[in-house]
Design a protein around this motif. Structure first.
Motif, PDB file in Angstrom:
ATOM      1  N   ALA A  25       7.095   9.262   6.258  1.00 33.65           N
ATOM      2  CA  ALA A  25       6.669  10.624   5.929  1.00 33.65           C
ATOM      3  C   ALA A  25       5.452  10.620   5.017  1.00 33.65           C
ATOM      4  O   ALA A  25       4.509  11.400   5.209  1.00 33.65           O
ATOM      5  CB  ALA A  25       7.827  11.380   5.275  1.00 33.65           C
ATOM      6  N   ASP A  26       5.442   9.738   4.018  1.00 28.62           N
ATOM      7  CA  ASP A  26       4.309   9.683   3.086  1.00 28.62           C
ATOM      8  C   ASP A  26       3.010   9.357   3.807  1.00 28.62           C
ATOM      9  O   ASP A  26       1.953   9.897   3.477  1.00 28.62           O
ATOM     10  CB  ASP A  26       4.570   8.625   2.002  1.00 28.62           C
ATOM     11  N   ALA A  27       3.088   8.463   4.789  1.00 26.79           N
ATOM     12  CA  ALA A  27       1.880   8.070   5.508  1.00 26.79           C
ATOM     13  C   ALA A  27       1.333   9.240   6.324  1.00 26.79           C
ATOM     14  O   ALA A  27       0.117   9.494   6.338  1.00 26.79           O
ATOM     15  CB  ALA A  27       2.183   6.882   6.422  1.00 26.79           C
ATOM     16  N   ASN A  45     -14.745   3.832  10.591  1.00 22.78           N
ATOM     17  CA  ASN A  45     -14.535   3.209   9.287  1.00 22.78           C
ATOM     18  C   ASN A  45     -13.148   3.472   8.730  1.00 22.78           C
ATOM     19  O   ASN A  45     -12.878   3.190   7.582  1.00 22.78           O
ATOM     20  CB  ASN A  45     -15.586   3.694   8.287  1.00 22.78           C
ATOM     21  N   VAL A  46     -12.253   4.030   9.518  1.00 20.40           N
ATOM     22  CA  VAL A  46     -10.898   4.290   9.052  1.00 20.40           C
ATOM     23  C   VAL A  46      -9.953   3.283   9.703  1.00 20.40           C
ATOM     24  O   VAL A  46      -9.749   3.307  10.904  1.00 20.40           O
ATOM     25  CB  VAL A  46     -10.457   5.733   9.393  1.00 20.40           C
ATOM     26  N   ASP A  47      -9.415   2.398   8.909  1.00 20.74           N
ATOM     27  CA  ASP A  47      -8.481   1.391   9.394  1.00 20.74           C
ATOM     28  C   ASP A  47      -7.073   1.878   9.083  1.00 20.74           C
ATOM     29  O   ASP A  47      -6.573   1.745   7.965  1.00 20.74           O
ATOM     30  CB  ASP A  47      -8.764   0.053   8.709  1.00 20.74           C
ATOM     31  N   LEU A  48      -6.428   2.464  10.087  1.00 25.90           N
ATOM     32  CA  LEU A  48      -5.131   3.105   9.853  1.00 25.90           C
ATOM     33  C   LEU A  48      -4.077   2.106   9.398  1.00 25.90           C
ATOM     34  O   LEU A  48      -3.284   2.392   8.501  1.00 25.90           O
ATOM     35  CB  LEU A  48      -4.661   3.804  11.134  1.00 25.90           C
ATOM     36  N   GLU A  49      -4.052   0.949  10.036  1.00 22.79           N
ATOM     37  CA  GLU A  49      -3.049  -0.039   9.674  1.00 22.79           C
ATOM     38  C   GLU A  49      -3.236  -0.496   8.231  1.00 22.79           C
ATOM     39  O   GLU A  49      -2.274  -0.641   7.475  1.00 22.79           O
ATOM     40  CB  GLU A  49      -3.138  -1.237  10.619  1.00 22.79           C
ATOM     41  N   LEU A  50      -4.474  -0.682   7.831  1.00 25.64           N
ATOM     42  CA  LEU A  50      -4.767  -1.105   6.459  1.00 25.64           C
ATOM     43  C   LEU A  50      -4.349  -0.029   5.466  1.00 25.64           C
ATOM     44  O   LEU A  50      -3.755  -0.324   4.427  1.00 25.64           O
ATOM     45  CB  LEU A  50      -6.255  -1.421   6.322  1.00 25.64           C
ATOM     46  N   MET A  51      -4.652   1.233   5.784  1.00 25.66           N
ATOM     47  CA  MET A  51      -4.275   2.313   4.880  1.00 25.66           C
ATOM     48  C   MET A  51      -2.756   2.388   4.712  1.00 25.66           C
ATOM     49  O   MET A  51      -2.244   2.637   3.625  1.00 25.66           O
ATOM     50  CB  MET A  51      -4.807   3.655   5.400  1.00 25.66           C
ATOM     51  N   LYS A  52      -2.057   2.169   5.801  1.00 24.71           N
ATOM     52  CA  LYS A  52      -0.596   2.190   5.742  1.00 24.71           C
ATOM     53  C   LYS A  52      -0.067   1.090   4.831  1.00 24.71           C
ATOM     54  O   LYS A  52       0.838   1.310   4.016  1.00 24.71           O
ATOM     55  CB  LYS A  52      -0.029   2.029   7.150  1.00 24.71           C
ATOM     56  N   VAL A  53      -0.661  -0.109   4.951  1.00 21.22           N
ATOM     57  CA  VAL A  53      -0.213  -1.244   4.128  1.00 21.22           C
ATOM     58  C   VAL A  53      -0.519  -0.987   2.654  1.00 21.22           C
ATOM     59  O   VAL A  53       0.321  -1.256   1.774  1.00 21.22           O
ATOM     60  CB  VAL A  53      -0.891  -2.539   4.609  1.00 21.22           C
ATOM     61  N   ILE A  54      -1.717  -0.468   2.363  1.00 19.11           N
ATOM     62  CA  ILE A  54      -2.089  -0.196   0.975  1.00 19.11           C
ATOM     63  C   ILE A  54      -1.194   0.881   0.376  1.00 19.11           C
ATOM     64  O   ILE A  54      -0.729   0.778  -0.761  1.00 19.11           O
ATOM     65  CB  ILE A  54      -3.571   0.216   0.891  1.00 19.11           C
ATOM     66  N   HIS A  55      -0.928   1.909   1.158  1.00 19.10           N
ATOM     67  CA  HIS A  55      -0.049   2.991   0.699  1.00 19.10           C
ATOM     68  C   HIS A  55       1.336   2.446   0.362  1.00 19.10           C
ATOM     69  O   HIS A  55       1.917   2.775  -0.676  1.00 19.10           O
ATOM     70  CB  HIS A  55       0.037   4.059   1.800  1.00 19.10           C
ATOM     71  N   GLN A  56       1.859   1.601   1.238  1.00 15.58           N
ATOM     72  CA  GLN A  56       3.182   1.030   0.995  1.00 15.58           C
ATOM     73  C   GLN A  56       3.169   0.117  -0.220  1.00 15.58           C
ATOM     74  O   GLN A  56       4.167   0.017  -0.946  1.00 15.58           O
ATOM     75  CB  GLN A  56       3.653   0.265   2.237  1.00 15.58           C
TER      76      GLN A  56
END
Length: 555
Positions: free
Chosen positions: A266-268, A300-311
């Motif tokens: 949900a946060d992502a 320039n948006v790396d979705l997988e990377l953003m998900k990992v950083i968020h977690q």
């Protein structure tokens, strides 16, 4: 007596009933309806809370109709018959209900059906959850709260059915706050929320997020429903909201995400909608930005990377660390302090520069935890430098997510006490998104921290009119000029005039100034004519770890 006998004869179903009740119940009130005979049993708690005469009745519709707020009666009369027929059992129904003290509270009604396997008799379980006593209702607007928003997102994701998340922000709301006052602005928010409530049906829900931001969950319908709903929303606000006989027309920025893949958290998903909202505000003049489209057209948006950083933030800021860029006295180049800068590193991604994730993170509630982590880490690592350099000052960026939270005050003081870092050697830098906060709120926070000796700085000064408004209304200690004013200044007369006027303004008002982006000796020597207080840039040092900073300070 007949009613009591009826329920006593059917008590063999209590175990089955209570298992379902336990799944639904949390600070709630329960009653059970025998569907075939239309007989109802109220729990003792329910009877007492609502001031009912008895726990048994064969006229529950009239009983409840007498308790429900007149404005919500149509919704109850439309929604409950469907549930009696076994329809929409997984959807909650929200109405205001009067208790024994004649007070109306917002209740969400949850239902389920249990069947007696022996004779096929069916019972409707009705659970009334008082939303007002839980942290799921916003106190000002009576809308669902941000906490409830996250919970409901998780529920929708678990259903694995398509839905959309829409986030909006009322444009220039801070101006209304300044012009008409805080009380008027709050009444405007409340009236706006009421208009949103009127737009809701069982396929949609509205939430108050933070400040003048609202969230919507739109079930089913996909893109077409999202676009139509957002257009109706704009048209309604453009007609104006009436407060104290004054009609205020409102414009919005809007960001959304269409969800048909359910392997995220949900946060992502919330972060992605907030990211789209931020782009609507800063780059698209308020136009609706759908995250799915933005990603499709933005490399320039790396979705997988953003998900990992968020977690990583959710897991105790794992992988994050702090580097420091020295700040020097402009006339001598001697180190006087440093700015703490967050970094992230994890394999197989390596070191990820903050420019790739900070903009994203600042739109998300987890920025509060990340900002506090940076503050705690930086104070712990640099406190010993004061024994070598007693005048050392540490600058730490604070985000709007931190400044907006009441508990941030006590958190800063707690960290200072825990690390034994002297408050008058800490400088908090207000970042760009703090400019969206009401000026009065910023002033109060600045004055609070200054009351404990903490210095306050305006970061990236001059890149927007809002930063000037903050400096004029809040007693800032320091102005940091954005490096865009310094780059190419030796050949740009406009930049020269701008920097000269800002430094002279700050000096005349008793504020310090720091020029960022000093990258060569020639630029350093040229900038000294402006008589700024401090310099910062790659000429002195790139951002470095605490060990290297310790070496520079000791040298």
């Amino acid at each position: 007596m007949e009613e009591r006998k009826f329920w006593h004869e059917n008590e063999s179903y209590i175990d089955s009933v209570m298992n379902k009740v336990n799944r639904l119940a949390e600070d709630t009130y329960i009653y059970i309806l025998h569907l075939k005979q239309n007989r109802v049993w109220f729990s003792e708690t329910t009877k007492d809370y609502f001031g009912l005469w008895d726990i048994c009745s064969d006229d529950h519709y009239e009983i409840m109709r007498g308790l429900i707020h007149p404005d919500d009666l149509w919704e109850y009369e439309e929604g409950m018959p469907e549930r009696v027929q076994g329809k929409n059992l997984d959807r909650e129904l929200c109405v205001r209900i009067k208790n024994a003290s004649e007070e109306y509270h917002m209740f969400s009604i949850h239902t389920d059906i249990v069947t007696d396997q022996k004779n096929g008799e069916e019972y409707l379980l009705i659970l009334l959850r008082n939303e007002n006593v839980l942290p799921r209702i916003d106190a000002l607007t009576d809308l669902y709260s941000q906490a409830r928003f996250g919970t409901d997102l998780e529920i929708e994701i678990a259903k694995k059915e398509p839905f959309a998340v829409l986030m909006i922000k009322l444009e220039r709301f801070n101006n209304l706050n300044i012009i008409y006052g805080h009380d008027f602005a709050n009444r405007l928010l409340k009236e706006t929320a009421l208009q949103f409530i009127f737009m809701m049906d069982e396929s949609s829900a509205v939430y108050r997020l933070d400040g003048p931001k609202f969230g919507f969950i739109l079930r089913g319908g996909g893109r077409e429903k999202l676009l139509a709903f957002e257009q109706i929303l704009r048209e309604k606000l453009a007609k104006g909201i009436c407060v104290n006989n004054r009609r205020i027309t409102l414009k919005i920025c809007a960001g959304a995400i269409l969800i048909d893949q359910y392997d995220g958290e949900a946060d992502a998903f919330s972060s992605k909608a907030a990211y789209a909202l931020g782009h609507s505000e800063t780059e698209h003049q308020g136009k609706l930005i759908i995250f799915n489209d933005e990603v499709r057209t933005s490399g320039n948006v790396d979705l997988e990377l953003m998900k990992v950083i968020h977690q990583s933030v959710r897991e105790g800021c794992e992988g994050f660390y702090v580097e420091y860029q020295p700040i020097v006295v402009s006339g001598t180049g001697r180190i006087i302090g440093a700015e703490a800068l967050v970094r992230w590193r994890r394999e197989p991604y390596g070191i990820v520069p903050p420019g790739m994730f900070i903009e994203w993170m600042e739109t998300d509630p987890v920025m509060y935890e990340l900002g506090n982590y940076v503050l705690q880490t930086a104070l712990q690592e640099t406190v010993e430098l004061l024994t070598v350099l007693p005048e050392f000052v540490l600058n730490v960026n604070v985000s709007a997510r931190q400044m907006e939270r009441e508990e941030f005050r006590t958190e800063v003081l707690r960290i200072l006490e825990q690390t034994e870092f002297p408050a008058d050697h800490l400088c908090l830098e207000l970042t760009e998104r703090c400019r969206d906060m009401p000026l009065e709120a910023i002033r109060k926070e600045v004055e609070f921290f200054q009351g404990y000796g903490i210095r306050m700085a305006m970061d990236d000064y001059g890149t927007g009119s809002a930063s000037s408004g903050i400096v004029l209304h809040a007693p800032m200690d320091e102005i940091k000029l954005d490096m865009s004013f310094i780059r190419g200044i030796t050949e740009d007369a406009k930049k020269q005039a701008m920097v000269r006027s800002i430094v002279e303004f700050a000096n005349s008002c008793g504020m310090s100034t720091c020029l960022e982006g000093v990258e060569t000796e020639e630029l350093q020597n040229y900038l000294r004519i402006y008589q700024a207080t401090w310099f910062q840039g790659y000429y002195y040092s790139k951002p470095i770890g605490i060990e290297r900073l310790r070496e520079l300070v000791q040298a």
